[in-house]
Write a protein that holds these residues in place. Structure first.
Motif, PDB file in Angstrom:
ATOM      1  N   LYS A 108      -1.989  13.578   2.026  1.00 57.04           N
ATOM      2  CA  LYS A 108      -2.777  12.549   1.365  1.00 57.04           C
ATOM      3  C   LYS A 108      -3.280  11.579   2.421  1.00 57.04           C
ATOM      4  O   LYS A 108      -2.710  11.462   3.502  1.00 57.04           O
ATOM      5  CB  LYS A 108      -1.932  11.813   0.325  1.00 57.04           C
ATOM      6  CG  LYS A 108      -1.483  12.682  -0.840  1.00 57.04           C
ATOM      7  CD  LYS A 108      -0.685  11.865  -1.843  1.00 57.04           C
ATOM      8  CE  LYS A 108      -0.254  12.737  -3.009  1.00 57.04           C
ATOM      9  NZ  LYS A 108       0.549  11.959  -4.000  1.00 57.04           N
ATOM     10  N   ALA A 109      -4.346  10.882   2.112  1.00 57.53           N
ATOM     11  CA  ALA A 109      -4.894   9.933   3.080  1.00 57.53           C
ATOM     12  C   ALA A 109      -5.507   8.751   2.349  1.00 57.53           C
ATOM     13  O   ALA A 109      -6.011   8.891   1.235  1.00 57.53           O
ATOM     14  CB  ALA A 109      -5.935  10.608   3.967  1.00 57.53           C
ATOM     15  N   SER A 110      -5.459   7.588   2.997  1.00 60.54           N
ATOM     16  CA  SER A 110      -6.121   6.402   2.460  1.00 60.54           C
ATOM     17  C   SER A 110      -7.280   6.040   3.377  1.00 60.54           C
ATOM     18  O   SER A 110      -7.219   6.188   4.587  1.00 60.54           O
ATOM     19  CB  SER A 110      -5.139   5.235   2.350  1.00 60.54           C
ATOM     20  OG  SER A 110      -4.552   4.927   3.608  1.00 60.54           O
ATOM     21  N   GLY A 111      -8.356   5.568   2.764  1.00 55.32           N
ATOM     22  CA  GLY A 111      -9.556   5.258   3.508  1.00 55.32           C
ATOM     23  C   GLY A 111     -10.686   6.192   3.087  1.00 55.32           C
ATOM     24  O   GLY A 111     -10.588   6.881   2.074  1.00 55.32           O
ATOM     25  N   PRO A 112     -11.769   6.217   3.850  1.00 58.40           N
ATOM     26  CA  PRO A 112     -11.900   5.503   5.128  1.00 58.40           C
ATOM     27  C   PRO A 112     -12.110   3.995   4.961  1.00 58.40           C
ATOM     28  O   PRO A 112     -12.672   3.546   3.964  1.00 58.40           O
ATOM     29  CB  PRO A 112     -13.139   6.158   5.764  1.00 58.40           C
ATOM     30  CG  PRO A 112     -13.918   6.709   4.616  1.00 58.40           C
ATOM     31  CD  PRO A 112     -12.922   7.090   3.564  1.00 58.40           C
TER      32      PRO A 112
END
Length: 270
Positions: A108-112
């Motif tokens: 999972k990733a947050s952003g950009p």
């Protein structure tokens, strides 16, 4: 796909860190302020790879920017008096593609997040950041950065400004950053998630650790798991899983410097 962009070294006072780096024989320069994050930095370049001495300049603004994982980490670590190397940034020229590949790997990733920094001369730099997310008890994953300008444009600009230049200590190259981990499973996870190639695995008697090196343009990553008492075990006891050692080649003499919770190792090897 990726290159080593920079190592974030958290400090209480970035300008003091810049002065200390200069005393150590490094060419360090003023960076500037991040007006939306309440942080400020000074910088030390080795071609396009660099060390960022990052501190909290405006705590009130930083508290409001805690949605940015790096700002949150800076607030939390510095509140504990935990100065030192903290996080790795990897450079990419396609953040959207990187996000898709990470998702395919189960990350999972947050952003950009859009980022900017005001230089002392008033000019503005812009970039975007993506933060892969790992379990809270693990080593903070590298975050990804895509600059507004190309590598060639940035290098020309930094050379013109004197930020990329010869260091008094020698024609230095950032060889690798060592990271203290509890086991080498961390290396395997980064290797798979970011498509990094293994260089070698060996026992380092000085660190008293088994180490696995991953190849990365601009500076390799060396994961070190302790096999007994020693520098790596002490880092884990005091700071947890974090980068702790930067190794440079091309120095005029072999020497270790301890700076703000980190070890800088200079080697004459080319």
């Amino acid at each position: 796909m990726y290159a080593f962009d920079h190592l974030v070294h958290l400090v209480r006072d970035p300008k003091k860190a810049m002065r200390t780096a200069r005393e150590c024989g490094l060419r360090a320069v003023e960076g500037g302020s991040h007006p939306d994050w309440g942080t400020a930095n000074t910088l030390c370049y080795f071609d396009l790879s660099y060390i960022e001495y990052l501190g909290v300049e405006n705590p009130a603004v930083a508290e409001k920017a805690k949605g940015n994982p790096l700002v949150r980490q800076a607030l939390e670590d510095l509140a504990k008096g935990n100065e030192g190397p903290a996080r790795i940034a990897l450079r990419t020229d396609n953040l959207d593609r990187a996000a898709r590949l990470l998702e395919e790997q189960g990350w999972k990733a947050s952003g950009p997040f859009p980022g900017s920094r005001t230089r002392p001369d008033g000019t503005l730099l812009r970039w975007s950041l993506l933060f892969p997310e790992g379990p809270a008890d693990e080593l903070p994953p590298p975050f990804l950065i895509q600059w507004e300008r190309s590598d060639e444009e940035r290098k020309m600009d930094l050379e013109r400004r004197g930020a990329i230049a010869h260091h008094p200590r020698g024609n230095l190259r950032l060889n690798h950053v060592a990271i203290a981990v509890r086991d080498l499973g961390r290396a395997a996870k980064w290797e798979k998630g970011f498509g990094l190639k293994p260089e070698r695995e060996y026992v380092d008697k000085i660190l008293n650790a088994v180490c696995r090196e991953l190849q990365l343009s601009g500076g390799n990553l060396l994961f070190c798991a302790p096999i007994g008492e020693g520098p790596v075990a002490r880092v884990l006891q005091t700071r947890g899983e974090r980068p702790f050692l930067v190794v440079f080649s091309g120095a005029e003499q072999d020497e270790d410097w301890r700076m703000f919770g980190g070890i800088y190792r200079f080697s004459r090897e080319r």
